[in-house]
Design a protein around this motif. Structure first.
Motif, PDB file in Angstrom:
ATOM      1  N   LEU A 234     -38.752  12.103 -34.595  1.00  0.00           N
ATOM      2  CA  LEU A 234     -40.214  12.196 -34.576  1.00  0.00           C
ATOM      3  C   LEU A 234     -40.831  11.560 -35.818  1.00  0.00           C
ATOM      4  CD1 LEU A 234     -42.821  13.436 -33.284  1.00  0.00           C
ATOM      5  CD2 LEU A 234     -42.313  15.516 -34.596  1.00  0.00           C
ATOM      6  N   ASP A 235     -41.622  10.505 -35.609  1.00  0.00           N
ATOM      7  CA  ASP A 235     -42.321   9.883 -36.737  1.00  0.00           C
ATOM      8  C   ASP A 235     -43.416  10.817 -37.229  1.00  0.00           C
ATOM      9  OD1 ASP A 235     -42.901   7.873 -38.553  1.00  0.00           O
ATOM     10  OD2 ASP A 235     -44.370   6.933 -37.247  1.00  0.00           O
ATOM     11  N   LEU A 236     -43.653  10.791 -38.547  1.00  0.00           N
ATOM     12  CA  LEU A 236     -44.676  11.663 -39.126  1.00  0.00           C
ATOM     13  C   LEU A 236     -46.087  11.128 -38.902  1.00  0.00           C
ATOM     14  CD1 LEU A 236     -43.625  13.047 -42.629  1.00  0.00           C
ATOM     15  CD2 LEU A 236     -44.172  14.317 -40.558  1.00  0.00           C
ATOM     16  N   LEU A 264     -38.981  11.382 -39.066  1.00  0.00           N
ATOM     17  CA  LEU A 264     -38.848  10.050 -39.646  1.00  0.00           C
ATOM     18  C   LEU A 264     -40.010   9.841 -40.600  1.00  0.00           C
ATOM     19  CD1 LEU A 264     -38.145   8.093 -36.321  1.00  0.00           C
ATOM     20  CD2 LEU A 264     -36.498   9.284 -37.789  1.00  0.00           C
ATOM     21  N   SER A 265     -39.712   9.546 -41.870  1.00  0.00           N
ATOM     22  CA  SER A 265     -40.790   9.440 -42.848  1.00  0.00           C
ATOM     23  C   SER A 265     -40.559   8.278 -43.793  1.00  0.00           C
ATOM     24  CB  SER A 265     -40.910  10.734 -43.664  1.00  0.00           C
ATOM     25  OG  SER A 265     -39.844  10.827 -44.586  1.00  0.00           O
ATOM     26  N   ASP A 268     -42.832   7.731 -49.450  1.00  0.00           N
ATOM     27  CA  ASP A 268     -43.980   8.344 -50.124  1.00  0.00           C
ATOM     28  C   ASP A 268     -44.635   9.450 -49.300  1.00  0.00           C
ATOM     29  OD1 ASP A 268     -45.024   6.780 -48.150  1.00  0.00           O
ATOM     30  OD2 ASP A 268     -46.464   5.716 -49.420  1.00  0.00           O
ATOM     31  N   GLU A 269     -43.944   9.954 -48.278  1.00  0.00           N
ATOM     32  CA  GLU A 269     -44.517  10.982 -47.403  1.00  0.00           C
ATOM     33  C   GLU A 269     -43.833  12.337 -47.605  1.00  0.00           C
ATOM     34  OE1 GLU A 269     -45.551   7.729 -43.886  1.00  0.00           O
ATOM     35  OE2 GLU A 269     -43.968   9.210 -43.571  1.00  0.00           O
ATOM     36  N   PHE A 270     -43.446  12.637 -48.845  1.00  0.00           N
ATOM     37  CA  PHE A 270     -42.667  13.851 -49.093  1.00  0.00           C
ATOM     38  C   PHE A 270     -43.447  15.109 -48.730  1.00  0.00           C
ATOM     39  CE2 PHE A 270     -41.126  17.298 -51.858  1.00  0.00           C
ATOM     40  CZ  PHE A 270     -39.811  17.330 -51.440  1.00  0.00           C
ATOM     41  N   ASP A 271     -44.738  15.144 -49.048  1.00  0.00           N
ATOM     42  CA  ASP A 271     -45.541  16.329 -48.713  1.00  0.00           C
ATOM     43  C   ASP A 271     -45.537  16.572 -47.203  1.00  0.00           C
ATOM     44  OD1 ASP A 271     -46.111  16.728 -51.359  1.00  0.00           O
ATOM     45  OD2 ASP A 271     -48.111  15.826 -51.275  1.00  0.00           O
ATOM     46  N   GLY A 272     -45.614  15.482 -46.447  1.00  0.00           N
ATOM     47  CA  GLY A 272     -45.571  15.613 -44.993  1.00  0.00           C
ATOM     48  C   GLY A 272     -44.229  16.121 -44.512  1.00  0.00           C
ATOM     49  N   VAL A 285     -35.143  11.967 -42.210  1.00  0.00           N
ATOM     50  CA  VAL A 285     -34.560  10.756 -42.787  1.00  0.00           C
ATOM     51  C   VAL A 285     -35.714   9.851 -43.200  1.00  0.00           C
ATOM     52  CG1 VAL A 285     -32.372  10.800 -41.529  1.00  0.00           C
ATOM     53  CG2 VAL A 285     -34.350   9.681 -40.512  1.00  0.00           C
ATOM     54  N   THR A 286     -35.482   9.065 -44.245  1.00  0.00           N
ATOM     55  CA  THR A 286     -36.539   8.195 -44.749  1.00  0.00           C
ATOM     56  C   THR A 286     -36.317   6.756 -44.293  1.00  0.00           C
ATOM     57  OG1 THR A 286     -35.307   7.894 -46.812  1.00  0.00           O
ATOM     58  CG2 THR A 286     -37.002   9.605 -46.778  1.00  0.00           C
ATOM     59  N   LYS A 287     -37.419   6.035 -44.159  1.00  0.00           N
ATOM     60  CA  LYS A 287     -37.381   4.628 -43.796  1.00  0.00           C
ATOM     61  C   LYS A 287     -37.358   3.788 -45.072  1.00  0.00           C
ATOM     62  CE  LYS A 287     -40.516   5.618 -39.937  1.00  0.00           C
ATOM     63  NZ  LYS A 287     -41.814   5.280 -39.322  1.00  0.00           N
TER      64      LYS A 287
END
Length: 325
Positions: A234-236, A264-265, A268-272, A285-287
């Motif tokens: 799931l993309d954020l 999927l983030s 820079d989307e750590f808060d999300g 997992v990060t992109k």
């Protein structure tokens, strides 16, 4: 649609990783290995503290904890600060392969120990132990996948997903195609970016998975209401409905928990990511994605789903036993 956004357009090739990038990548590998080992060792110690059963169970649990501790000692030694300081593009392959070889015996002992412990717990009527043993086994699967994956697809020669794909290794592709059906899954891939979906879908299909796609949150919810999946990627950030909003709807409709959800983030989307985990996502997992880590995360998520089903069955069995008393 502009040419740069066509699904068949691949991003430009990346230069080989520098030494600083390699250090970050190895530090990340160390973190992931320690996370899996925390589960193996921590859950084993919890069971040992509360165990009231046959001595044979205690002996096997101590062996399980010992296997985890042995791998942890090797990870701390081989991937410690001194090893990272001496790391270079030429020494990394030997370092990672040597770690995998050194850890092979204790790491490969974890799953068989869990299988024996589950059988022993069933025989002794200690059904309450089994859900925790299932979690240890899932962590052991993640651990072995990380060790084997990083050794087989060594980092300088394995660019992340989203970069130019590596030339196919016929032997490796054949091995993946012959993976046991238990390691494959029916996966829902949710991302509004068509390039990301296309790259991920092709890679997942090569792993033997059955993949359905949704280009946004609303489409994903329709699919999740209609049928069951083994895993959701799931993309954020999506324009119609964010990944956070999808999780909120699933919770409100009592659909959360049917399948593990990996978020999927971007980096820079750590808060999300934190918000998603608080709302019921199982992992992230990060992109851009690294194939080895993503494969291990997917494998662990599929194991988690099977263990959840077993856990529900054992909880039902316990409820029946309590009612019978």
């Amino acid at each position: 649609m502009s040419p740069s956004h066509r699904p068949d357009t691949m991003p430009p090739s990346r230069p080989p990783p520098g030494e600083e990038e390699l250090r970050r990548l190895v530090a990340h590998l160390r973190h992931e290995l320690r996370t899996s080992l925390t589960a193996v060792i921590g859950y084993s110690e919890d069971l040992l503290e509360t165990l009231e059963g046959p001595e044979a169970l205690r002996t096997e649990l101590e062996a399980l904890r010992g296997a985890g501790a042995a791998v942890l000692a090797l990870v701390n030694e081989r991937l410690g600060a001194e090893a990272l300081r001496a790391l270079s593009t030429s020494t990394l392959p030997r370092l990672v392969r040597a770690l995998g070889d050194a850890c092979a015996e204790p790491a490969s002992a974890i799953a068989p120990l869990c299988v024996r412990l589950v059988a022993a717990a069933e025989g002794a009527g200690q059904y309450a132990l089994i859900p925790t043993l299932c979690r240890i086994q899932a962590a052991g699967v993640m651990l072995n996948d990380l060790l084997a994956g990083y050794a087989l697809e060594l980092l300088p020669h394995a660019p992340p997903l989203g970069g130019m794909p590596k030339a196919a290794d016929p032997t490796n592709e054949a091995r993946l195609a012959e993976a046991p059906s238990a390691e494959r899954g029916h996966i829902l891939l949710v991302d509004d970016n068509s390039v990301t979906r296309d790259v991920l879908r092709q890679w997942l299909v090569r792993q033997g998975h059955d993949v359905e796609e949704a280009s946004g949150g609303d489409a994903a919810l329709e699919l999740l209401r209609a049928r069951a999946f083994d895993l959701v990627l799931l993309d954020l950030v999506m324009p119609d409905r964010s990944g956070i909003e999808v999780l909120d709807v699933l919770r409100a409709e009592d659909l959360l928990g049917r399948a593990p959800i990996i978020v999927l983030s971007a980096l820079d989307e750590f808060d999300g990511v934190v918000s998603a985990l608080e709302r019921g996502a199982d992992d992230y997992v990060t992109k851009p994605f690294h194939r080895v880590l993503l494969r291990a995360r997917i494998r662990m998520a599929l194991e988690l789903r099977r263990h959840r089903e077993r856990e529900r069955a054992y909880q039902g069995m316990l409820a029946e036993l309590r009612h019978a008393r």
